[in-house]
Design an enzyme around this catalytic site. Structure first.
Site, PDB file in Angstrom:
ATOM      1  N   ASN A  91     -32.655  -3.770  24.698  1.00 43.22           N
ATOM      2  CA  ASN A  91     -33.960  -2.928  24.509  1.00 43.22           C
ATOM      3  C   ASN A  91     -35.094  -3.940  24.884  1.00 43.22           C
ATOM      4  OD1 ASN A  91     -33.886  -4.225  22.305  1.00 43.22           O
ATOM      5  ND2 ASN A  91     -34.716  -2.535  21.071  1.00 43.22           N
ATOM      6  N   GLY A 123     -31.084  -8.804  16.934  1.00 45.46           N
ATOM      7  CA  GLY A 123     -30.149  -7.518  17.148  1.00 45.46           C
ATOM      8  C   GLY A 123     -29.881  -7.044  15.420  1.00 45.46           C
ATOM      9  N   SER A 124     -28.755  -6.681  15.211  1.00 48.39           N
ATOM     10  CA  SER A 124     -28.293  -6.123  14.112  1.00 48.39           C
ATOM     11  C   SER A 124     -28.033  -7.132  12.828  1.00 48.39           C
ATOM     12  CB  SER A 124     -27.224  -5.117  14.136  1.00 48.39           C
ATOM     13  OG  SER A 124     -25.942  -5.811  14.377  1.00 48.39           O
ATOM     14  N   CYS A 128     -36.748  -2.597  16.929  1.00 40.14           N
ATOM     15  CA  CYS A 128     -37.091  -2.979  15.359  1.00 40.14           C
ATOM     16  C   CYS A 128     -37.922  -2.746  14.903  1.00 40.14           C
ATOM     17  CB  CYS A 128     -36.277  -4.473  15.471  1.00 40.14           C
ATOM     18  SG  CYS A 128     -37.366  -5.562  16.457  1.00 40.14           S
ATOM     19  N   ALA A 149     -27.771  -9.023  27.333  1.00 42.93           N
ATOM     20  CA  ALA A 149     -27.017  -8.098  27.016  1.00 42.93           C
ATOM     21  C   ALA A 149     -26.242  -7.617  28.476  1.00 42.93           C
ATOM     22  CB  ALA A 149     -27.804  -6.727  26.605  1.00 42.93           C
ATOM     23  N   GLU A 150     -25.095  -7.215  28.431  1.00 39.99           N
ATOM     24  CA  GLU A 150     -24.260  -7.158  29.509  1.00 39.99           C
ATOM     25  C   GLU A 150     -24.768  -5.544  30.167  1.00 39.99           C
ATOM     26  OE1 GLU A 150     -22.507  -4.856  25.813  1.00 39.99           O
ATOM     27  OE2 GLU A 150     -23.475  -6.826  26.291  1.00 39.99           O
ATOM     28  N   GLU A 208     -33.811 -12.437  14.325  1.00 40.16           N
ATOM     29  CA  GLU A 208     -34.863 -11.306  13.997  1.00 40.16           C
ATOM     30  C   GLU A 208     -33.823 -10.112  13.864  1.00 40.16           C
ATOM     31  OE1 GLU A 208     -37.971  -8.766  16.419  1.00 40.16           O
ATOM     32  OE2 GLU A 208     -37.612 -10.786  17.112  1.00 40.16           O
ATOM     33  N   ILE A 243     -30.110 -12.264  23.414  1.00 36.32           N
ATOM     34  CA  ILE A 243     -31.270 -11.484  23.405  1.00 36.32           C
ATOM     35  C   ILE A 243     -30.576  -9.993  23.621  1.00 36.32           C
ATOM     36  CG2 ILE A 243     -32.987 -10.721  25.267  1.00 36.32           C
ATOM     37  CD1 ILE A 243     -33.088 -13.753  25.889  1.00 36.32           C
ATOM     38  N   PRO A 244     -30.994  -8.959  23.110  1.00 34.63           N
ATOM     39  CA  PRO A 244     -30.633  -7.508  22.945  1.00 34.63           C
ATOM     40  C   PRO A 244     -30.971  -6.831  24.436  1.00 34.63           C
ATOM     41  CG  PRO A 244     -32.788  -7.527  21.867  1.00 34.63           C
ATOM     42  CD  PRO A 244     -32.409  -8.998  22.337  1.00 34.63           C
TER      43      PRO A 244
END
Length: 162
Positions: free
Chosen positions: A13, A89-90, A145, A38-39, A111, A10-11
């Protein structure tokens, strides 16, 4: 039908939205989940998992692992005990996730970041369209995104829109 253990990467943002967006369908289908968050934004998912536990979700059903993508994310995507991996993510990182999951032939749902176009038709309310495009582009400082970073405007209203 449950598929087993869902690994979710999971990102940063929208940490609550992204965690729930991934966890809810997995749990509703009878799966367990391991979420690599995300860390930079781990507290939201950790607290949410704690609330789920307090609400009666059995131990081991919802697991949260904060950490760096190249270490924790790669380990999760490539783990043989994971039955499905989802990643938001990217594109380049999505490829890495697919490579890691491919060793075990683990299904992957991606995604990936992109450009979300908007279309402004000739009969649009231009003032409203401009306002909506500003929100669409700059929501969350543009770090999402689905930011409306491409806008196609009908030539008859282009000058007025710009």
């Amino acid at each position: 039908e449950p598929i087993g253990v869902c690994g979710q990467i999971i990102p940063w943002n929208f940490p609550l939205l992204m965690f729930v967006w991934q966890a809810a369908p997995a749990l509703a289908c009878g799966n367990t989940l391991v979420a690599k968050v995300a860390e930079t934004t781990p507290l939201t998912a950790l607290y949410n998992a704690q609330l789920m536990s307090q609400a009666g979700v059995p131990d081991g059903v919802v697991n949260v692992v904060p950490g760096l993508g190249p270490t924790a994310g790669k380990a999760l995507a490539g783990h043989p005990g994971i039955n499905k991996v989802s990643f938001t993510g990217s594109g380049p990182t999505g490829r890495d996730v697919m490579r890691s999951a491919s060793d075990n032939l683990t299904p992957v749902c991606l995604e990936l970041g992109g450009k979300s176009p908007a279309i402004i038709c000739e009969d649009a309310d231009i003032d409203n369209a401009v306002a909506q495009m500003q929100v669409g582009l700059f929501l969350n400082q543009g770090q999402c995104c689905v930011a409306s970073s491409r806008i196609y405007v009908h030539e008859k209203v282009y000058d007025e829109f710009v």
